[in-house]
Motif scaffolding. Structure first.
Motif, PDB file in Angstrom:
ATOM      1  N   GLY A 156      23.648  35.346 -46.353  1.00 32.99           N
ATOM      2  CA  GLY A 156      22.333  35.573 -45.768  1.00 32.99           C
ATOM      3  C   GLY A 156      21.282  34.563 -46.176  1.00 32.99           C
ATOM      4  O   GLY A 156      20.082  34.860 -46.185  1.00 32.99           O
ATOM      5  N   HIS A 157      21.716  33.358 -46.537  1.00 31.49           N
ATOM      6  CA  HIS A 157      20.776  32.328 -46.996  1.00 31.49           C
ATOM      7  C   HIS A 157      20.344  31.449 -45.837  1.00 31.49           C
ATOM      8  O   HIS A 157      21.172  30.959 -45.066  1.00 31.49           O
ATOM      9  CB  HIS A 157      21.425  31.473 -48.083  1.00 31.49           C
ATOM     10  N   GLN A 158      19.059  31.237 -45.720  1.00 31.51           N
ATOM     11  CA  GLN A 158      18.519  30.349 -44.699  1.00 31.51           C
ATOM     12  C   GLN A 158      18.117  29.024 -45.342  1.00 31.51           C
ATOM     13  O   GLN A 158      17.522  29.000 -46.412  1.00 31.51           O
ATOM     14  CB  GLN A 158      17.289  30.990 -44.030  1.00 31.51           C
ATOM     15  N   GLY A 159      18.447  27.937 -44.681  1.00 34.01           N
ATOM     16  CA  GLY A 159      18.074  26.638 -45.220  1.00 34.01           C
ATOM     17  C   GLY A 159      19.271  25.726 -45.370  1.00 34.01           C
ATOM     18  O   GLY A 159      20.422  26.152 -45.238  1.00 34.01           O
ATOM     19  N   ASP A 160      19.004  24.454 -45.659  1.00 36.12           N
ATOM     20  CA  ASP A 160      20.065  23.456 -45.730  1.00 36.12           C
ATOM     21  C   ASP A 160      20.634  23.291 -47.133  1.00 36.12           C
ATOM     22  O   ASP A 160      21.401  22.373 -47.398  1.00 36.12           O
ATOM     23  CB  ASP A 160      19.567  22.101 -45.203  1.00 36.12           C
TER      24      ASP A 160
ATOM     25  N   ARG B  78      28.656  32.907 -44.312  1.00 37.74           N
ATOM     26  CA  ARG B  78      27.233  32.642 -44.087  1.00 37.74           C
ATOM     27  C   ARG B  78      26.472  33.952 -43.873  1.00 37.74           C
ATOM     28  O   ARG B  78      25.375  34.158 -44.391  1.00 37.74           O
ATOM     29  CB  ARG B  78      27.041  31.730 -42.876  1.00 37.74           C
ATOM     30  N   SER B  79      27.086  34.850 -43.104  1.00 36.46           N
ATOM     31  CA  SER B  79      26.461  36.145 -42.844  1.00 36.46           C
ATOM     32  C   SER B  79      26.359  36.976 -44.104  1.00 36.46           C
ATOM     33  O   SER B  79      25.337  37.629 -44.361  1.00 36.46           O
ATOM     34  CB  SER B  79      27.271  36.897 -41.777  1.00 36.46           C
TER      35      SER B  79
END
Length: 281
Positions: free
Chosen positions: A46-50, A42-43
């Motif tokens: 670096g994507h934000q959102g579902d 995830r780090s």
């Protein structure tokens, strides 16, 4: 919308898998990706959102894979494209490698993909659509690399079961593609992605020489661009008619032609012997 397709990419923590996930998310696709460390993945992404679901999965466990597939369907509702990318290289001649080393390579490279296929198929069958991309290697088409025998065998196995899968699912509207990458500028040739024999034998000159070539000449000079490979995956996945065999890289393309020519030469040279084994009329 095409960009709302749901992709499952295994082995996404580095290499082609990581690059593909980044391209997919940038293109608006929803992506589930497996790694041995979900938070690190995830780090790294670096994507934000579902629209992104990182999963920590032991692919050699059918139970763990079944739970992961259930999680993906629970979040995204379906799965449309699967890229069986997880795997690692195992160097060592057939005499050098222990039974344990050989079986572990098969567990990850072969049985891990089979677990994914087995658990995704009910989703694909229900909706009568879906695409599998099973990552083999040019070493799964051309096996004459000394010291790579077990790895070659795992990748030949991937090619073999994918050909069968393609025939099994054709009437269901599902496709299966064998991907044969050549050398891409990723970290595949580095420690962690490529393991060496625990007990090497000095007599195997050809295998040792090839190891030196990989370490001193090929690393850093691979012709394949991972960014272009990611775009190729997406382009082919959006096609209505997908190939069974997909070679990536000019080096893989050239080596495939050389193998085909060598087989044709043997077929021609030994045609009489080949046909002499039939019952004679």
């Amino acid at each position: 919308m095409k960009t709302q397709k749901v992709w499952l990419v295994t082995g996404a923590s580095k290499g082609l898998g990581l690059t593909l996930v980044k391209h997919l998310l940038a293109g608006g696709y929803r992506v589930a990706a497996t790694s041995r460390d979900a938070e690190a993945l995830r780090s790294e992404i670096g994507h934000q959102g579902d629209g992104f679901l990182p999963l920590e999965v032991n692919l050699t466990s059918n139970t763990a894979v079944a739970e992961a597939v259930a999680s993906i369907v629970a979040q995204f509702g379906t799965i449309d494209v699967v890229v069986n990318n997880a795997g690692y290289g195992q160097l060592g001649t057939l005499e050098e490698l222990s039974d344990e080393e050989a079986r572990e390579n098969f567990d990850v490279n072969v049985f891990g993909s089979l677990n994914v296929i087995r658990n995704v198929m009910p989703v694909f069958r229900e909706k009568r659509s879906g695409a599998f991309f099973n990552i083999s290697s040019i070493a799964g088409f051309l096996g004459s690399f000394p010291g790579w025998g077990i790895y070659n065998a795992t990748k030949f196995a991937v090619a073999g079961f994918t050909e069968a899968l393609s025939a099994e699912v054709k009437s269901l509207g599902i496709s299966a593609t064998i991907v044969y990458p050549g050398y891409f500028k990723t970290n595949f040739l580095h420690q962690g992605s490529l393991r060496t024999a625990k007990h090497p034998i000095a007599d195997f000159k050809e295998a040792r020489d090839l190891e030196v070539i990989h370490n001193e000449k090929i690393i850093g000079n691979q012709p394949g661009d991972p960014e272009n490979a990611a775009e190729a995956f997406i382009k082919v996945a959006e096609m209505e008619e997908r190939p069974l065999h997909l070679f990536l890289g000019s080096d893989a393309f050239g080596m495939a032609y050389n193998k085909i020519e060598a087989v044709q030469k043997d077929l021609t040279a030994f045609e009489t012997i080949s046909k002499s084994t039939d019952y004679q009329q």
